[in-house]
Scaffold this motif. Sequence first.
Motif, PDB file in Angstrom:
ATOM      1  N   SER A   1      -5.422  -0.447  -6.558  1.00  0.00           N
ATOM      2  CA  SER A   1      -4.758  -1.027  -5.388  1.00  0.00           C
ATOM      3  C   SER A   1      -5.652  -2.059  -4.719  1.00  0.00           C
ATOM      4  CB  SER A   1      -4.387   0.079  -4.394  1.00  0.00           C
ATOM      5  OG  SER A   1      -5.539   0.694  -3.850  1.00  0.00           O
ATOM      6  N   TRP A   2      -6.967  -1.834  -4.706  1.00  0.00           N
ATOM      7  CA  TRP A   2      -7.882  -2.842  -4.160  1.00  0.00           C
ATOM      8  C   TRP A   2      -7.745  -4.162  -4.908  1.00  0.00           C
ATOM      9  CZ3 TRP A   2     -12.725   0.819  -3.895  1.00  0.00           C
ATOM     10  CH2 TRP A   2     -12.616   1.635  -2.764  1.00  0.00           C
TER      11      TRP A   2
ATOM     12  N   ILE B   1      -6.856  -4.501   3.466  1.00  0.00           N
ATOM     13  CA  ILE B   1      -6.870  -3.930   2.115  1.00  0.00           C
ATOM     14  C   ILE B   1      -7.540  -2.561   2.124  1.00  0.00           C
ATOM     15  CG2 ILE B   1      -7.687  -4.269  -0.241  1.00  0.00           C
ATOM     16  CD1 ILE B   1      -7.620  -7.273   0.267  1.00  0.00           C
ATOM     17  N   VAL B   2      -8.738  -2.500   2.689  1.00  0.00           N
ATOM     18  CA  VAL B   2      -9.483  -1.241   2.722  1.00  0.00           C
ATOM     19  C   VAL B   2      -8.815  -0.247   3.661  1.00  0.00           C
ATOM     20  CG1 VAL B   2     -11.727  -0.189   3.171  1.00  0.00           C
ATOM     21  CG2 VAL B   2     -11.602  -2.488   2.195  1.00  0.00           C
TER      22      VAL B   2
ATOM     23  N   PHE C   1      -6.092  -7.436  -3.255  1.00  0.00           N
ATOM     24  CA  PHE C   1      -7.016  -8.553  -3.079  1.00  0.00           C
ATOM     25  C   PHE C   1      -6.403  -9.840  -3.629  1.00  0.00           C
ATOM     26  CE2 PHE C   1     -10.442 -11.291  -4.660  1.00  0.00           C
ATOM     27  CZ  PHE C   1     -11.205 -11.450  -3.513  1.00  0.00           C
TER      28      PHE C   1
ATOM     29  N   ASN D   1     -13.224   0.961   8.530  1.00  0.00           N
ATOM     30  CA  ASN D   1     -13.210   0.769   7.081  1.00  0.00           C
ATOM     31  C   ASN D   1     -14.522   1.218   6.452  1.00  0.00           C
ATOM     32  OD1 ASN D   1     -10.672  -0.267   7.318  1.00  0.00           O
ATOM     33  ND2 ASN D   1     -11.260  -2.397   6.997  1.00  0.00           N
TER      34      ASN D   1
ATOM     35  N   SER E   1       0.818  -1.217   0.000  1.00  0.00           N
ATOM     36  CA  SER E   1       0.000   0.000   0.000  1.00  0.00           C
ATOM     37  C   SER E   1       0.851   1.265   0.000  1.00  0.00           C
ATOM     38  CB  SER E   1      -0.937   0.006   1.213  1.00  0.00           C
ATOM     39  OG  SER E   1      -0.203   0.105   2.423  1.00  0.00           O
TER      40      SER E   1
ATOM     41  N   LEU F   1      -6.758   4.137  -6.373  1.00  0.00           N
ATOM     42  CA  LEU F   1      -7.332   3.473  -5.202  1.00  0.00           C
ATOM     43  C   LEU F   1      -8.002   2.162  -5.595  1.00  0.00           C
ATOM     44  CD1 LEU F   1      -8.100   3.506  -2.185  1.00  0.00           C
ATOM     45  CD2 LEU F   1     -10.137   4.831  -2.813  1.00  0.00           C
ATOM     46  N   GLN F   2      -8.771   2.185  -6.670  1.00  0.00           N
ATOM     47  CA  GLN F   2      -9.443   0.962  -7.117  1.00  0.00           C
ATOM     48  C   GLN F   2      -8.436  -0.066  -7.630  1.00  0.00           C
ATOM     49  OE1 GLN F   2     -12.933   2.014  -9.670  1.00  0.00           O
ATOM     50  NE2 GLN F   2     -12.584   4.094  -8.900  1.00  0.00           N
TER      51      GLN F   2
ATOM     52  N   LEU G   1     -14.994   4.334   3.800  1.00  0.00           N
ATOM     53  CA  LEU G   1     -15.631   4.152   2.495  1.00  0.00           C
ATOM     54  C   LEU G   1     -16.829   5.091   2.331  1.00  0.00           C
ATOM     55  CD1 LEU G   1     -15.513   0.255   2.128  1.00  0.00           C
ATOM     56  CD2 LEU G   1     -14.143   1.951   0.893  1.00  0.00           C
TER      57      LEU G   1
ATOM     58  N   THR H   1      -5.240   1.143   2.173  1.00  0.00           N
ATOM     59  CA  THR H   1      -5.385   1.931   0.945  1.00  0.00           C
ATOM     60  C   THR H   1      -6.157   3.223   1.195  1.00  0.00           C
ATOM     61  OG1 THR H   1      -7.338   0.582   0.398  1.00  0.00           O
ATOM     62  CG2 THR H   1      -5.233  -0.065  -0.569  1.00  0.00           C
ATOM     63  N   CYS H   2      -7.224   3.161   1.964  1.00  0.00           N
ATOM     64  CA  CYS H   2      -7.991   4.390   2.243  1.00  0.00           C
ATOM     65  C   CYS H   2      -7.169   5.373   3.060  1.00  0.00           C
ATOM     66  CB  CYS H   2      -9.293   4.049   2.963  1.00  0.00           C
ATOM     67  SG  CYS H   2     -10.564   3.312   1.912  1.00  0.00           S
TER      68      CYS H   2
END
Length: 343
Positions: free
Chosen positions: A113-114, A163-164, A118, A222, A87, A110-111, A226, A167-168
């Motif tokens: 990296s998800w 993950i969330v 994952f 998380n 990340s 961001l997407q 979001l 990255t967030c």
Amino acid sequence: MEGNINQQLLGEVTVADQVSFKDKLWSETKKLWILATPAICTRVSTYGLYVITQAFVGHIGYTELAAYSFVYTVILRFANGILLGMSSALGTLCGQSYGAKQYHMLGVYLQRSWIVMFVASIFLLPLFIFTTPILKLLGQSDSMAYIGGEVGRWLISTLFAFIVSFTCQMYLQSQSKNMIITYLAAVTIVIHIFLSWLLTLKYKLGISGAMLSTVFAFWIPNIGQLIYVMCGGCRDTWKGFSLLAFKDLWCCFECARTVWFTGDFFGVITCRFCNLGEFMGRSVVFSFQMMEAPTAKGEKRAMDSTEDVTERSSYFLCINRLHHREGVRLKNDTGGCSSHEQE
């Protein structure tokens, strides 16, 4: 140009314009703590979740405490180091795009990296699914291995929560939106303490109650992040889900892999069992990014001319490829600069 050669072009500096070193130091210190305090509170809160869970597991029994500590220290921290290292690449990409005013690309990164993280988490799943055989292979008792396997299965949801979470945090910190992370972290600590007491001590649910509270504690911030990102908190950088997230995934993976390898691999191998791996990994990543920080000025140079750089600059080669179609100008330590028109 006419005039006296000794004439001062910038004018005289008055006493009012002079600032003492003490005032400068205090001003810079305040700016530093305004940015650093939210990050410190977030890290302390995240680590506090593990400590609180471990404290309540200690009330259940010695075997449960040993199993949780072993799984957390060896397996979960190993996965944490890999995902946190990956990340870190997102923080670099988002910071450069935000500085270049390519705001829409932050949401795309961001997407991406998800997706990349994952896939990486899928490869880490066997560590949590087969925790019991792993503990037996390492010479642990059957009772501890069985309880450790139960803890490992509960921590699967925590693995995907990383993950969330990571990255967030990188996405929001690149825009200096740190306070929302701090507020969520503070609320999470309070909720986690209450749920741990309720499920572990009051209703006597044992290790399942402690782990259920841990799962809620990781997913509550998380969900809050979001909601903040997608419901108007980042209007300039979040434009909704895009098919561009599936483009250039391999370059994004190479960038994340390079950051993790240079920043956390050696910490994982040499110091993970004594809990120093994360500190060393974060230090190497920070030093690497500071020494190789790109700038937005320099001579134009074709992208293909950077293919002969040394291995240590491969990280910025990956970033250059990612920014090739977005028009972000990057410069690495070889003195080259790439500038491309946005498609």
